[in-house]
Design a protein around this motif. Structure first.
Motif, PDB file in Angstrom:
ATOM      1  N   ALA A 147       0.836  -1.210   0.000  1.00 48.51           N
ATOM      2  CA  ALA A 147       0.000   0.000   0.000  1.00 48.51           C
ATOM      3  C   ALA A 147       0.867   1.256   0.000  1.00 48.51           C
ATOM      4  CB  ALA A 147      -0.932  -0.009   1.209  1.00 48.51           C
ATOM      5  N   MET A 148       1.966   1.226   0.738  1.00 51.95           N
ATOM      6  CA  MET A 148       2.878   2.370   0.763  1.00 51.95           C
ATOM      7  C   MET A 148       3.457   2.631  -0.631  1.00 51.95           C
ATOM      8  SD  MET A 148       6.565   2.635   2.666  1.00 51.95           S
ATOM      9  CE  MET A 148       7.255   1.546   1.410  1.00 51.95           C
ATOM     10  N   GLU A 152       2.570   5.944  -3.957  1.00 52.09           N
ATOM     11  CA  GLU A 152       3.491   6.695  -4.809  1.00 52.09           C
ATOM     12  C   GLU A 152       3.309   6.347  -6.284  1.00 52.09           C
ATOM     13  OE1 GLU A 152       8.250   6.756  -5.843  1.00 52.09           O
ATOM     14  OE2 GLU A 152       7.660   6.376  -3.765  1.00 52.09           O
ATOM     15  N   ALA A 153       3.181   5.046  -6.571  1.00 55.39           N
ATOM     16  CA  ALA A 153       3.204   4.612  -7.970  1.00 55.39           C
ATOM     17  C   ALA A 153       1.842   4.679  -8.645  1.00 55.39           C
ATOM     18  CB  ALA A 153       3.743   3.177  -8.045  1.00 55.39           C
ATOM     19  N   ALA A 154       0.762   4.541  -7.878  1.00 53.76           N
ATOM     20  CA  ALA A 154      -0.591   4.529  -8.462  1.00 53.76           C
ATOM     21  C   ALA A 154      -1.541   5.292  -7.554  1.00 53.76           C
ATOM     22  CB  ALA A 154      -1.055   3.090  -8.654  1.00 53.76           C
ATOM     23  N   PRO A 155      -1.378   6.610  -7.440  1.00 51.01           N
ATOM     24  CA  PRO A 155      -2.162   7.386  -6.480  1.00 51.01           C
ATOM     25  C   PRO A 155      -3.660   7.397  -6.779  1.00 51.01           C
ATOM     26  CG  PRO A 155      -0.875   8.827  -7.917  1.00 51.01           C
ATOM     27  CD  PRO A 155      -0.411   7.447  -8.184  1.00 51.01           C
ATOM     28  N   GLN A 156      -4.065   6.995  -7.996  1.00 49.96           N
ATOM     29  CA  GLN A 156      -5.487   6.976  -8.335  1.00 49.96           C
ATOM     30  C   GLN A 156      -6.197   5.777  -7.722  1.00 49.96           C
ATOM     31  OE1 GLN A 156      -3.072   6.028 -10.263  1.00 49.96           O
ATOM     32  NE2 GLN A 156      -3.670   4.191 -11.397  1.00 49.96           N
ATOM     33  N   CYS A 157      -5.448   4.797  -7.210  1.00 51.88           N
ATOM     34  CA  CYS A 157      -6.042   3.573  -6.659  1.00 51.88           C
ATOM     35  C   CYS A 157      -6.316   3.717  -5.162  1.00 51.88           C
ATOM     36  CB  CYS A 157      -5.091   2.394  -6.866  1.00 51.88           C
ATOM     37  SG  CYS A 157      -4.817   1.949  -8.582  1.00 51.88           S
ATOM     38  N   ASP A 158      -7.217   2.902  -4.660  1.00 55.37           N
ATOM     39  CA  ASP A 158      -7.376   2.724  -3.221  1.00 55.37           C
ATOM     40  C   ASP A 158      -6.210   1.833  -2.773  1.00 55.37           C
ATOM     41  OD1 ASP A 158      -7.965   1.556  -0.720  1.00 55.37           O
ATOM     42  OD2 ASP A 158     -10.109   1.721  -1.045  1.00 55.37           O
ATOM     43  N   PRO A 159      -5.235   2.369  -2.061  1.00 50.56           N
ATOM     44  CA  PRO A 159      -4.008   1.595  -1.826  1.00 50.56           C
ATOM     45  C   PRO A 159      -4.220   0.337  -0.998  1.00 50.56           C
ATOM     46  CG  PRO A 159      -3.994   3.631  -0.543  1.00 50.56           C
ATOM     47  CD  PRO A 159      -5.157   3.714  -1.474  1.00 50.56           C
ATOM     48  N   ALA A 163      -3.714  -3.321  -2.551  1.00 51.50           N
ATOM     49  CA  ALA A 163      -2.668  -4.163  -1.958  1.00 51.50           C
ATOM     50  C   ALA A 163      -3.213  -5.547  -1.619  1.00 51.50           C
ATOM     51  CB  ALA A 163      -2.109  -3.486  -0.713  1.00 51.50           C
ATOM     52  N   GLN A 164      -4.419  -5.599  -1.060  1.00 58.63           N
ATOM     53  CA  GLN A 164      -5.014  -6.897  -0.737  1.00 58.63           C
ATOM     54  C   GLN A 164      -5.290  -7.700  -2.007  1.00 58.63           C
ATOM     55  OE1 GLN A 164      -5.405  -8.285   2.164  1.00 58.63           O
ATOM     56  NE2 GLN A 164      -4.981  -6.569   3.523  1.00 58.63           N
ATOM     57  N   ALA A 165      -5.758  -7.022  -3.052  1.00 59.32           N
ATOM     58  CA  ALA A 165      -6.038  -7.714  -4.317  1.00 59.32           C
ATOM     59  C   ALA A 165      -4.756  -8.251  -4.948  1.00 59.32           C
ATOM     60  CB  ALA A 165      -6.746  -6.765  -5.277  1.00 59.32           C
ATOM     61  N   LEU A 166      -3.699  -7.468  -4.879  1.00 54.09           N
ATOM     62  CA  LEU A 166      -2.420  -7.925  -5.417  1.00 54.09           C
ATOM     63  C   LEU A 166      -1.901  -9.132  -4.647  1.00 54.09           C
ATOM     64  CD1 LEU A 166      -0.614  -4.520  -6.089  1.00 54.09           C
ATOM     65  CD2 LEU A 166      -1.391  -6.166  -7.804  1.00 54.09           C
ATOM     66  N   LEU A 167      -1.993  -9.087  -3.334  1.00 51.72           N
ATOM     67  CA  LEU A 167      -1.561 -10.229  -2.523  1.00 51.72           C
ATOM     68  C   LEU A 167      -2.348 -11.485  -2.885  1.00 51.72           C
ATOM     69  CD1 LEU A 167      -0.966  -9.068   1.169  1.00 51.72           C
ATOM     70  CD2 LEU A 167       0.656 -10.224  -0.342  1.00 51.72           C
ATOM     71  N   ALA A 168      -3.651 -11.337  -3.065  1.00 51.94           N
ATOM     72  CA  ALA A 168      -4.484 -12.495  -3.402  1.00 51.94           C
ATOM     73  C   ALA A 168      -4.065 -13.107  -4.736  1.00 51.94           C
ATOM     74  CB  ALA A 168      -5.953 -12.083  -3.446  1.00 51.94           C
ATOM     75  N   SER A 169      -3.600 -12.295  -5.666  1.00 53.00           N
ATOM     76  CA  SER A 169      -3.210 -12.818  -6.982  1.00 53.00           C
ATOM     77  C   SER A 169      -1.993 -13.722  -6.897  1.00 53.00           C
ATOM     78  CB  SER A 169      -2.941 -11.657  -7.954  1.00 53.00           C
ATOM     79  OG  SER A 169      -1.695 -11.029  -7.669  1.00 53.00           O
ATOM     80  N   LEU A 170      -1.210 -13.606  -5.820  1.00 56.59           N
ATOM     81  CA  LEU A 170      -0.037 -14.457  -5.639  1.00 56.59           C
ATOM     82  C   LEU A 170      -0.185 -15.368  -4.421  1.00 56.59           C
ATOM     83  CD1 LEU A 170       2.972 -12.033  -6.332  1.00 56.59           C
ATOM     84  CD2 LEU A 170       1.880 -13.643  -7.900  1.00 56.59           C
ATOM     85  N   CYS A 201      -0.191   1.276 -12.744  1.00 50.91           N
ATOM     86  CA  CYS A 201       0.606   2.486 -12.584  1.00 50.91           C
ATOM     87  C   CYS A 201       0.661   3.334 -13.846  1.00 50.91           C
ATOM     88  CB  CYS A 201       2.029   2.110 -12.169  1.00 50.91           C
ATOM     89  SG  CYS A 201       2.112   1.211 -10.606  1.00 50.91           S
ATOM     90  N   ALA A 202      -0.040   2.929 -14.903  1.00 52.22           N
ATOM     91  CA  ALA A 202      -0.007   3.696 -16.158  1.00 52.22           C
ATOM     92  C   ALA A 202      -0.612   5.071 -15.941  1.00 52.22           C
ATOM     93  CB  ALA A 202      -0.770   2.935 -17.225  1.00 52.22           C
TER      94      ALA A 202
END
Length: 202
Positions: A147-148, A152-159, A163-170, A201-202
């Protein structure tokens, strides 16, 4: 003339052993033996085929001792993961870039997922067993770190959500499904992570 008195330095007696220190040393040795035995059994059979009773019998300790020390099988799995999890944590907190500090957040996100996928490749079964007790493993800390970087890298997202969604993908279930059922290579999983981060991050 009176004879001169001669004094002898007597050897000092060894201090009595501290029972508390002895007990701590014994406990540390027992813990190391239990973890060594558990690692061997899991390597031979797989985590799904190893019970707490199996470990207790092979380590020559009571099953009650094992439960008091580790709580349950997920607690034992967490203990087995501790060394590698700590090394991974140290690497992304203060290690060399791009996993560690010193490069843009997007590069650190790429490196984090690639390295975590390698970690999952080695330990998916154990991590899955440890995940039975959510919140007690390192995942909440991983989510905080991601989330941290996302702020910085994707400020438009709910961090936090992202972060939880990214963790679930792995996660362990997804990793084993991708590798064993879908037949995806580890490289494909890692490339998919990179592409996902680039899209966010686009």
């Amino acid at each position: 003339m009176m004879p001169t008195a001669v004094s002898f330095d007597l050897p000092l007696a060894d201090p009595a052993p501290d029972p508390a220190k002895t007990e701590r040393a014994d406990a540390a040795r027992n813990r190391a033996r239990i973890l060594e035995v558990a690692t061997r059994l899991i390597d031979e059979r797989g985590i799904e085929q190893v019970s707490m009773q199996d470990v207790a019998e092979a380590a020559h300790v009571g099953t009650g001792t094992l439960y008091r020390r580790f709580g349950d099988r997920s607690g034992l799995a967490l203990a087995l993961l501790e060394t590698d999890a700590r090394a991974f944590q140290d690497a992304f907190l203060s290690g060399e870039p791009p996993l560690g500090p010193g490069v843009p957040a997007v590069d650190r996100l790429h490196a984090w997922g690639v390295t975590y996928a390698e970690h999952m490749e080695q330990h998916a079964g154990l991590i899955g067993a440890a995940s039975v007790r959510p919140g007690l493993g390192p995942e909440p800390f991983y989510a905080t770190h991601l989330a941290m970087l996302l702020r910085e890298a994707a400020p438009q997202c709910d961090p936090e959500f992202t972060a939880q969604a990214l963790l679930a993908s792995l996660g362990p279930v997804q990793h084993l499904y991708a590798r064993e059922r879908l037949g995806w290579s580890l490289e494909r999983v890692q490339n998919g992570w990179r592409a996902l981060i680039d899209a966010l991050c686009a």
